[in-house]
Write an enzyme that holds these catalytic residues in place. Sequence first.
Site, mmCIF file in Angstrom:
data_model
loop_
_atom_site.group_PDB
_atom_site.id
_atom_site.type_symbol
_atom_site.label_atom_id
_atom_site.label_comp_id
_atom_site.label_asym_id
_atom_site.label_seq_id
_atom_site.Cartn_x
_atom_site.Cartn_y
_atom_site.Cartn_z
ATOM 1 C CE LYS A 165 -3.842 2.008 2.689
ATOM 2 N NZ LYS A 165 -4.733 1.821 3.844
ATOM 3 C CB SER A 206 -7.979 3.743 2.816
ATOM 4 O OG SER A 206 -7.190 3.084 3.802
ATOM 5 C CB SER A 263 -8.472 0.895 5.653
ATOM 6 O OG SER A 263 -9.216 2.063 5.442
HETATM 7 N N1 GLN Z 1 -13.133 4.231 6.216
HETATM 8 C C1 GLN Z 1 -12.600 4.682 7.462
HETATM 9 C C2 GLN Z 1 -12.207 6.128 7.340
HETATM 10 O O1 GLN Z 1 -12.474 6.693 6.350
HETATM 11 C C3 GLN Z 1 -11.439 3.830 7.863
HETATM 12 C C4 GLN Z 1 -10.206 4.150 7.120
HETATM 13 C C5 GLN Z 1 -9.055 3.284 7.507
HETATM 14 O O2 GLN Z 1 -9.212 2.249 8.129
HETATM 15 N N2 GLN Z 1 -7.872 3.748 7.156
HETATM 16 O O3 GLN Z 1 -11.651 6.709 8.225
#
Ligand code: GLN
Length: 487
Positions: A79, A154, A178
């Site tokens: 990532k 994400s 995410s």
């Molecule tokens: N979707 C969640 C957010 O927007 C979690 C994101 C994540 O786990 N990095 O914060």
Amino acid sequence: MMELYTQTLNELSLGLEHGDFTSVELTQALLARIAAHNEKLNAFVTITSDEALAAAERADDARAKGRAGILNGLPIVHKDIFCTRGIKTSCGSRMLDNFISPYDATVVEKLAAAGAVVLGKANMDEFAMGSSNETSFYGAVKNPWDLSCSPGGSSGGSSAAVAARFTPAATGTDTGGSIRQPAALTGTVGIKPTYGRVSRYGMVAFASSLDQAGVITRTAEDAARLLGVMAGFDERDSTSIDQAVPDYTAEIGKSIKGLRVGIVRQHFDAGLDEQTGVRVKEAIAVLESMGATAIEVNLPNIDLSVPTYYVVAPAECSSNLSRFDGVRFGYRAENPEDLLDLYCRSRGEGFGDEVKRRIMTGAYVLSAGYYDAYYLKAQQVRALIADDFKKAFADVDVIAGPTVPAPAFKLGDKVDDPIQMYLNDIYTIGANLAGLPAISIPCGFVNELPVGLHLVGAHFAEASLLRAAHQYQQQTDFHRACPEGFQ
Ligand code: GLN
């Protein structure tokens, strides 16, 4: 021989060991596949062909000399939140579009030391804020199961790359879901370890008390192998925990007879798509047929997890992202009039809308007049949620439920409605607030789109999660299904 791209990390490892193919051949095959299909998905920010081939050569050489590490010559995608020395680390943001890290993240370093070959850096939501990959400066990633749908976020580039068979494994990070949410939406396995189990050093910070690194793979067996390499104490991360790393691969072979599986009523409430609920209940029945017992448990404060998270995470992000000021690194606005103009325009032009929304929310909840009402209150509720889990884990070994309320949604559908987007993480956020390990594994389909089974464990119970997941995958073949057009 099975096509190389269809094989899991474990299968590829055996092939390399037997000399059926070399790492250079494997790397070439996957790079060719990425070149042919990535345009459809936009899963990568950077494809590191030259570096990958050089690393593959070194791996083949090490094997020839009898010095093959546990991941020798095996492919991985990172990532783009993990710092990679000499290779751009964008974090999905214009702010870091020109950022070349002078050092490797611990995760990157450890995987490389075990012999892994990095194929590239995966696309992601900007600074890991998002659930659809649509907040990326590099554009949305598409879901290989349906190109009009989101692969989740994400870590959407990572999940799409694994589902499309560009790579058998990719790293991810999980602050509120995410790793697990994109894994669920793409029919892959995603594990978020216990907070502190894997080093955060060199991982661009979003919300430091919630962020945790993990992996996306197609099998629990592969996740076990990778986690065994990634986990462990790191003195460069002050929240890293000094505890021995179990042999996850040895653990997953054991039976799940007697495993106590907790079921939480709220996870099956009205917000859950009916067919998704059916698939998840079928998966729990499979676990029961293998000797597990389902027990109802209560998490009385779990409904507060989304609002709690959306105070804590923005608060921490507003602090963490203050370092992007146009001076020290990253994007700098042109021709500033003075210092303030430099700060304002660098941040105004460098960050996207969602990141700005979070920073503003975070600064607000931390401000003098609102700190007690929001930030402090959220911390108190967080403690209650953690306590609920603690009590539940006195009675059960894992808590099972859906990872996400519904299968993959259309790109564009939620992007203008942040609340709807935030609710996609309703079942995953609790584990982050409580620092618990959790995994998502494919457990069927609804309208030809994958559904994920979510298992949460007590602190440091990664082995139990991986074992339940692996044993489940011995009984089912959802993880073998390949999206049409990517066979
Ligand atoms: N979707 C969640 C957010 O927007 C979690 C994101 C994540 O786990 N990095 O914060």
